[in-house]
Every structure is written in structure tokens, then in C-alpha cells.
Enzyme design. Structure first.
Site, PDB file in Angstrom:
ATOM      1  CG  ASP A   1      -2.161   0.928   0.961  1.00 48.52           C
ATOM      2  OD1 ASP A   1      -2.390   1.317  -0.203  1.00 48.52           O
ATOM      3  OD2 ASP A   1      -2.859   1.265   1.935  1.00 48.52           O
TER       4      ASP A   1
ATOM      5  CB  ALA B   1      -2.412   8.862   3.887  1.00 46.49           C
TER       6      ALA B   1
END
Length: 385
Positions: free
Chosen positions: A277, A311
Site C-alpha cells: 500500500d 494514508a
């Protein structure tokens, strides 16, 4: 090319001392130590004291070295592909963010053009797919996704984007509690992997989604209700669904090591896929960056929005493998399965990638005893970056 004396990760998921012969970009033979000594070859790599593993496949990441897949340029894809290959991630399926259909169309068209061009024009990890993370998600669990573009599941939109990509979309994320979600899953699950993500769904809704064809969960534990003894939610439903695969971000920030180990016990080592990610700050210095058009502050491995929301990560997949083994106590054999084998199987590329098997593409990584990348073999040749 011959690679000799290394501890080779076998199809059985264990390490054994083997020699590997590579020819014309493919693995030609995996033999007992010394069996290839009579075969002359101009290039011989001595793997003594090292592990030889398949190149990793990252099915969920956004960018690195200052570039994001959603920049929508071939320059960005190539920079990402070069960095990933240098770090032993030899096949990539980068993720989109939540944007308008117009922006997503441009991203998909660029990916298709990059994929279709002569391979000699590009160097680095192979672009094998697209992970469509947005926009069919829940507003309540949007995480770092841009709320301005969140959209109810739309089969027509998906099909237009799939056509623009030339069939590259391998995964599409869905919040199953949203309007039209179940119909969407029924319609498209045979064409792309439907992954439940960014959702408030409870156990019952999640089980319905799995019954309708969903078979994957995006970054388990993140952007979904927690697993509790009275409300097992999506996590419990995934555990109760045979064959359902789940992604784990193993950067040492997103998930506690004890939870990583517990997840492996709950799901087994065949159903867990390690992802990075990673965002554009990966491979860069600390500072301010952007993800999906939103400002992100990066400090070490931690990337956060202005409100403190995590994030994405700033850690590549090979670094995550090292973290899992050295800091979380997961065996190396298991970590390789999560990051190379299961990931390739999940998007249907295991016939070509993901194991050291005769006939497959010779994407290989030599690791030293401390799991540092010493050499990357890409398409049968040593990768210089």
C-alpha cells in the site's frame, strides 16, 4: 545463466539447496546441487550463503520515488517499475485512487499503452494489472480516499474503464452495503476479483456479498469495523468464507505484530496476501507529499493526512517482508508465500510468475542471510536498475 549453491525456495514452500538454470528469460531447470556442473554457461552466479526466492508481486500499492500510478503518465509507471524491480518486486498491479471517471479513464488508457508497447522501451517490473481501489466505497470509511469522487457501484462505469485499460483491471473494490453493490458483484465477479473494502458492512451483509461472488478483502483491519466477540463484521465473515483471500499491510505501522501472527493462524498461510500500500513518498526523504490529490505528511514509515488518518505506507513490499520476518517472528518461508506466491495466484498470473519452476519467467531475487537484496534477476538477466 546458472545460479549455484543457493538455498532455493521450492514449489513445496521450503528452502532446499538447489542449482537453477536460466535460458532465454525462462527457468529451464531446477536441479540437485552439482547436477548442472557439466553444463557450460557464460554467466554463473554463486549463491552460497544466500536465499533464492521468486520475485515478489505487489497487488496493492500506489507509488514510490516521488511518482504515483495516478499521475497517469508513462514516465510515472516506468519510474515506479524501475524502483520496484531494484527492490525485488518484479511484477506489479498498482492501485487507483478515488477519482472521477474522466481521470480514471486517462490512467487506464496510459497503463494500457505502457503495457502494449514494445517491452524493449521499458525497464523494470512487469505491469500485470490494475487494482481499482476507488470509487465504489463508503463515505464513512473513506480513509485517505477523496470524498468528492466517491460513487455508488456502477457496472457501466467499470466496464468502460476495463475497456480503456485493455482488460488490465484485476481487482475492483466494493463497499457491499452501498446501493447497487450486490448487483454489481453478481455481474462482474467472473471478470475481476471483487474485493470488499472501505466499508461499514456487518457480518451478515459481508456474508451476502461473498455468496454473490466477492472473494477478497482489501487491507484487512483498515477502513472497516473492528472484529469483536459480538460483532465479527467483515473480518469474521471473511474468516468464515473458504477461499476468501485477505490483504495485510505489514509495514510495522498499520497492524500490530501480534495481530499479523493471529491473522495467519485464523486464515492460514494460503489465504493471506502481503501488500505494501505504498505511496509516492516510498524511497524518498521525510516531508510533504500527495495521495489522491490530498496532502500527506511522511515521517519515517508513517504517512498521515492533516487529520491524522493513516494514508498508505512508505515501505516497499520487500522491506515489509523483512519486517515480517525479523520484527514479527514470521518464518521466511511463510513470508515468501504471502508476498510472491499468494499474490500471483490472486490475480491469475501464477502460471507465469510466483515460483521457481521450469517454464516460468526467470524473475528471481538473491537475499543474503540478513535478507538484504543482493541481486535481482529480471527476465533471465541480472537487473542493474
Amino acid at each position: 545463466m546458472k545460479i549455484c549453491n543457493a538455498l532455493v525456495y521450492t514449489e513445496e514452500g521450503v528452502f532446499a539447496r538447489r542449482d537453477v538454470l536460466v535460458e532465454d528469460g525462462k527457468i529451464l531447470k531446477v536441479a540437485e546441487e552439482g547436477e548442472l556442473s557439466s553444463i557450460s554457461d557464460d554467466t554463473v552466479l554463486d549463491g552460497k550463503g544466500m536465499y533464492l526466492i521468486p520475485g515478489l508481486t505487489d497487488i496493492h500499492f500506489h507509488g514510490c520515488v516521488g511518482y504515483d500510478f495516478c499521475d497517469g503518465t508513462e514516465e510515472a509507471i516506468e519510474a515506479i517499475a524501475r524502483y520496484e524491480a531494484k527492490n525485488g518486486v518484479t511484477t506489479i498491479c498498482p492501485a487507483t485512487m478515488t477519482f472521477s471517471e474522466e481521470i480514471l479513464t486517462g490512467i487506464c488508457e496510459t497503463a494500457r499503452k505502457y503495457r502494449e508497447e514494445d517491452a524493449d522501451r521499458h525497464a523494470g517490473a512487469a505491469l500485470v494489472g490494475i487494482n481499482m481501489e476507488g470509487p465504489f466505497i463508503s463515505m464513512e470509511k473513506k480513509g485517505a480516499q477523496n470524498p468528492a469522487y466517491i460513487h455508488k457501484p456502477d457496472e457501466g462505469m467499470y466496464r468502460r474503464l476495463q475497456e480503456a485499460s485493455g482488460g488490465l483491471i484485476k481487482l475492483v473494490d466494493i463497499a457491499p452495503e452501498t446501493e447497487d453493490a450486490m448487483a454489481f458483484i453478481k455481474a462482474v465477479h467472473g471478470e475481476a476479483v471483487c474485493s470488499l473494502a472501505h466499508t461499514t458492512a456487518d457480518y451478515e451483509i459481508s456474508m451476502e456479498a461473498f455468496a454473490n461472488g466477492a472473494s477478497h478483502v482489501t487491507h484487512l483491519y483498515n477502513a472497516m469495523p473492528p472484529y469483536t466477540h459480538r460483532k465479527p463484521g467483515l473480518i469474521g465473515a471473511a474468516a468464515d468464507t473458504p477461499g476468501c483471500e485477505v490483504e495485510l499491510i505489514c509495514d510495522g505501522v498499520h497492524i500490530h505484530p501480534a495481530v499479523v501472527r493471529a491473522t495467519l493462524r485464523m486464515f492460514g498461510t494460503d489465504r493471506v496476501i502481503m501488500i505494501s500500500d505504498s505511496m509516492s513518498a516510498t524511497g524518498m526523504e521525510d516531508g510533504m507529499y500527495s495521495l489522491g490529490g490530498q496532502p500527506v505528511k511522511v515521517c519515517g514509515n508513517l504517512a498521515t493526512l492533516a487529520d491524522g488518518t493513516i494514508a498508505g505506507s512508505a515501505t516497499n513490499l520487500m522491506r515489509s517482508l523483512q519486517v515480517v520476518v525479523k520484527d514479527m517472528g514470521v518464518p521466511l518461508e511463510t513470508a515468501v508465500r504471502l508476498a510472491a506466491v499468494n499474490s500471483a495466484k490472486s490475480i491469475g498470473i501464477y502460471g507465469e510468475y510466483g515460483s521457481i519452476t521450469p517454464g516460468k519467467v526467470a524473475n528471481l531475487v538473491l537475499l543474503d542471510s540478513d535478507l538484504n537484496v543482493k541481486k535481482v534477476i529480471l527476465n533471465g538477466e541480472e537487473y542493474k536498475g
